[in-house]
Scaffold this motif. Structure first.
Motif, PDB file in Angstrom:
ATOM      1  N   GLU A   1       0.836  -1.212   0.000  1.00 29.83           N
ATOM      2  CA  GLU A   1       0.000   0.000   0.000  1.00 29.83           C
ATOM      3  C   GLU A   1       0.864   1.253   0.000  1.00 29.83           C
ATOM      4  N   LYS A   2       1.910   1.227   0.851  1.00 30.64           N
ATOM      5  CA  LYS A   2       2.765   2.406   0.986  1.00 30.64           C
ATOM      6  C   LYS A   2       3.597   2.634  -0.275  1.00 30.64           C
ATOM      7  N   ALA A   3       3.935   1.541  -0.976  1.00 31.07           N
ATOM      8  CA  ALA A   3       4.686   1.665  -2.229  1.00 31.07           C
ATOM      9  C   ALA A   3       3.858   2.429  -3.264  1.00 31.07           C
ATOM     10  N   SER A   4       2.548   2.061  -3.387  1.00 30.62           N
ATOM     11  CA  SER A   4       1.740   2.750  -4.409  1.00 30.62           C
ATOM     12  C   SER A   4       1.373   4.172  -3.964  1.00 30.62           C
ATOM     13  N   LEU A   5       1.194   4.356  -2.655  1.00 28.72           N
ATOM     14  CA  LEU A   5       0.916   5.689  -2.115  1.00 28.72           C
ATOM     15  C   LEU A   5       2.076   6.657  -2.427  1.00 28.72           C
ATOM     16  N   THR A   6       3.295   6.178  -2.242  1.00 30.38           N
ATOM     17  CA  THR A   6       4.494   6.996  -2.482  1.00 30.38           C
ATOM     18  C   THR A   6       4.542   7.459  -3.934  1.00 30.38           C
TER      19      THR A   6
ATOM     20  N   GLU B   1       2.100   7.548  -6.107  1.00 28.10           N
ATOM     21  CA  GLU B   1       0.921   8.359  -6.442  1.00 28.10           C
ATOM     22  C   GLU B   1       1.098   9.820  -5.990  1.00 28.10           C
ATOM     23  N   ILE B   2       1.461  10.016  -4.717  1.00 27.55           N
ATOM     24  CA  ILE B   2       1.559  11.390  -4.186  1.00 27.55           C
ATOM     25  C   ILE B   2       2.727  12.150  -4.820  1.00 27.55           C
ATOM     26  N   LEU B   3       3.883  11.498  -4.961  1.00 21.02           N
ATOM     27  CA  LEU B   3       5.035  12.218  -5.516  1.00 21.02           C
ATOM     28  C   LEU B   3       4.800  12.621  -6.964  1.00 21.02           C
TER      29      LEU B   3
ATOM     30  N   GLY C   1       7.562  18.780 -11.294  1.00 15.05           N
ATOM     31  CA  GLY C   1       9.017  18.771 -11.074  1.00 15.05           C
ATOM     32  C   GLY C   1       9.541  17.584 -10.287  1.00 15.05           C
ATOM     33  N   ILE C   2       8.637  16.648  -9.893  1.00 15.11           N
ATOM     34  CA  ILE C   2       9.094  15.383  -9.270  1.00 15.11           C
ATOM     35  C   ILE C   2       8.559  14.241 -10.123  1.00 15.11           C
ATOM     36  N   ARG C   3       9.448  13.286 -10.441  1.00 17.93           N
ATOM     37  CA  ARG C   3       8.997  12.121 -11.206  1.00 17.93           C
ATOM     38  C   ARG C   3       9.408  10.849 -10.496  1.00 17.93           C
ATOM     39  N   CYS C   4       8.419  10.006 -10.184  1.00 16.22           N
ATOM     40  CA  CYS C   4       8.695   8.819  -9.380  1.00 16.22           C
ATOM     41  C   CYS C   4       8.254   7.561 -10.133  1.00 16.22           C
ATOM     42  N   ASN C   5       9.203   6.678 -10.400  1.00 16.07           N
ATOM     43  CA  ASN C   5       8.878   5.393 -11.029  1.00 16.07           C
ATOM     44  C   ASN C   5       8.083   4.521 -10.066  1.00 16.07           C
ATOM     45  N   PRO C   6       7.308   3.553 -10.579  1.00 14.96           N
ATOM     46  CA  PRO C   6       6.611   2.624  -9.691  1.00 14.96           C
ATOM     47  C   PRO C   6       7.589   1.916  -8.749  1.00 14.96           C
TER      48      PRO C   6
ATOM     49  N   PRO D   1      12.995   9.085  -6.409  1.00 16.82           N
ATOM     50  CA  PRO D   1      12.386  10.041  -7.324  1.00 16.82           C
ATOM     51  C   PRO D   1      13.406  11.008  -7.934  1.00 16.82           C
ATOM     52  N   ARG D   2      13.078  11.420  -9.149  1.00 23.27           N
ATOM     53  CA  ARG D   2      13.914  12.415  -9.829  1.00 23.27           C
ATOM     54  C   ARG D   2      13.317  13.788  -9.556  1.00 23.27           C
TER      55      ARG D   2
END
Length: 486
Positions: free
Chosen positions: A378-383, A385-387, A392-397, A406-407
């Protein structure tokens, strides 16, 4: 002072081992030192723009509030204090497990030294676990080395592999971004670090063309002999496909490379369509052309997974196709350290040989294990999703492991300011984030990244509500940071 002359110190920065001076370990670097100071200041009543320091810098599950698995702790408690075996507070299967482990210890005490390779009974249990995990492919306890966490045997293995001088010095291929244990160990051993870049645009996938490019470049100045793989990835959280693992094994066979597979996050796979495949299983399923020749060392640990027992420092290494004479040297090398901690070996044994359906502790054990892993998923997908809502923030699954990488965009003005202060731009960002919000994450420069890109690594371990707060604060801080330095 002697006859008026000042005696020089034997050990100075100039006279010490220069390899040690080159060692860096970002996960516990200057940013963490500052986080500890801030926490202390808060406790002393110093006013800050935040009320707590959130340490999202290190994969330490229990420090972040994860409850220990009851059965693991019951067996460990019984091993440490056998008088408890007479109490009726403990389930019978925990007592049986503890008696069995104690029976394999010198003097039936977990305070005794063990065999250097680890308690034989426990190595046999590890071998059976690997056989079950890999669908029946045979495993010998003689190929298992128990260790002080996975880090210990990774460094030991590198010690065996690193030789030569100048252009004949051993090159070790490591993924970038990487877990800084690798760069630190290579600096300490004065080996040549050969970087291969993971493909951020493609969810941090590993490409064989990138491996080839890195290898041919490295052959001009060193002798690349080792290929290190981290799967699931740290800090990137990607999970390798079976096809990718087959390609890597073919590449290692063609290029005559020793494979090191860091598989400590094998229980931590969350994304749909992703599954953990061990390098050993894939190697043997590819048939004798590969399974008879490719040399492989793989690593696992009790620190991660659903266990999170970092402080015990336990793990194991399995070696495949190792020259028998070299194996004797390996056994000699581990014997110099006497043995891995016996309580950690006991915890490892319970994970390798857990309660089975029908055992008194099975239901609780299975429920607690599932709860930890579901919560992390759950926390992996939450991270992610929110980022990804933040400009200016890009987060891979986050497909697996316990981290997000995140970049982030950093304005030119901030980049220049950081460089003027002799700081990496993402270190500048992370330090400001810490000072203004109390959130402690690690700059991407500590793990390696492509030039001109900036990242940070954070764990997904804080409790869900705290993680939500952390991510929202982070998002807001980044927006303000962009505004301030644009």
């Amino acid at each position: 002072m002697e006859n008026g002359t000042v005696r020089e110190r034997v050990l100075t920065l100039d006279s010490m081992n220069p390899c040690v001076r080159r060692v860096e370990y970002a996960v516990r670097g200057p940013i963490v030192t500052r986080a500890v100071e801030l926490q202390r200041e808060l406790e002393q009543g110093v006013k800050k723009p935040f009320t707590e320091v959130i340490r999202a810098n290190i994969g330490d599950a229990q420090a972040m509030g994860q409850k220990p698995i009851t059965f693991l702790r019951q067996v460990t408690a019984l091993c440490l204090y056998p008088e408890l075996l007479n109490e009726n507070k403990f389930p019978e299967d925990a007592k049986q497990k503890a008696r069995r482990i104690l029976g394999a210890c010198g003097g039936q005490s977990i305070g005794a030294y063990t065999a250097s390779q680890g308690i034989e009974l426990i190595r046999q249990d590890v071998a059976k676990y690997i056989e079950r995990r890999d669908g029946g492919i045979s495993c010998s306890a003689d190929d298992i080395y128990l260790s002080t966490g996975a880090s210990d045997t990774i460094v030991t293995m590198l010690k065996l592999l690193v030789t030569g001088h100048g252009t004949s010095r051993t090159g070790v291929m490591i993924p970038i971004p990487q877990y800084p244990l690798y760069s630190a160990a290579l600096a300490e051993l004065d080996a040549v670090q050969v970087n291969y870049y993971l493909d951020e645009e493609n969810c941090w996938a590993l490409s064989i063309s990138e491996l080839r490019k890195a290898l041919s470049e490295a052959r001009k100045h060193c002798d690349p002999k080792v290929l290190c793989i981290i799967n699931p990835g740290n800090p990137t959280g990607q999970v390798q496909s079976r096809k990718c693992i087959e390609d890597v094994i073919r590449f290692a066979a063609e290029e005559n490379l020793f494979l090191m597979a860091d598989e400590v996050y094998q229980d931590n796979v969350y994304a749909e369509g992703c599954a953990f495949h061990s390098f050993k299983k894939v190697l043997f399923e590819m048939g004798p052309k590969y399974s008879d020749v490719v040399e492989l060392a793989s690593f696992h640990s009790i620190s991660k997974g659903f266990m999170g027992e970092c402080g015990f420092r336990g793990g194991y290494m399995e070696v495949i196709n190792m020259d028998p004479e070299v194996k004797q040297q390996l056994t000699k090398l581990v014997s110099v350290r006497l043995c891995p901690p016996a309580p950690a070996q006991a915890v490892l044994d319970v994970i390798m040989n857990p309660p089975q359906p029908g055992d008194p502790s099975y239901k609780q054990f299975a429920a607690e294990r599932q709860a930890v892993l579901s919560n992390l998923a759950e926390k992996a997908s939450l991270t992610e999703e929110i980022l990804n809502q933040a400009p200016g923030i890009r987060c891979n699954p986050v497909q697996g492991a316990m981290y997000s990488f995140p970049r982030i965009e950093i304005p030119e003005k901030a980049v220049k300011l950081a460089q003027d202060h002799g700081q990496a731009p993402d270190m500048f960002f992370c330090m400001k984030l810490l000072e203004q919000t109390g959130i402690c994450v690690v700059p991407g420069s500590g793990f390696g990244q492509r030039d001109g890109t900036y990242h940070f690594r954070m764990t997904i371990l804080p409790p869900k509500e705290q993680l939500k707060t952390l991510l929202e604060k982070l998002k807001d801080f980044h927006a303000k940071f962009i505004q301030e330095y644009s």
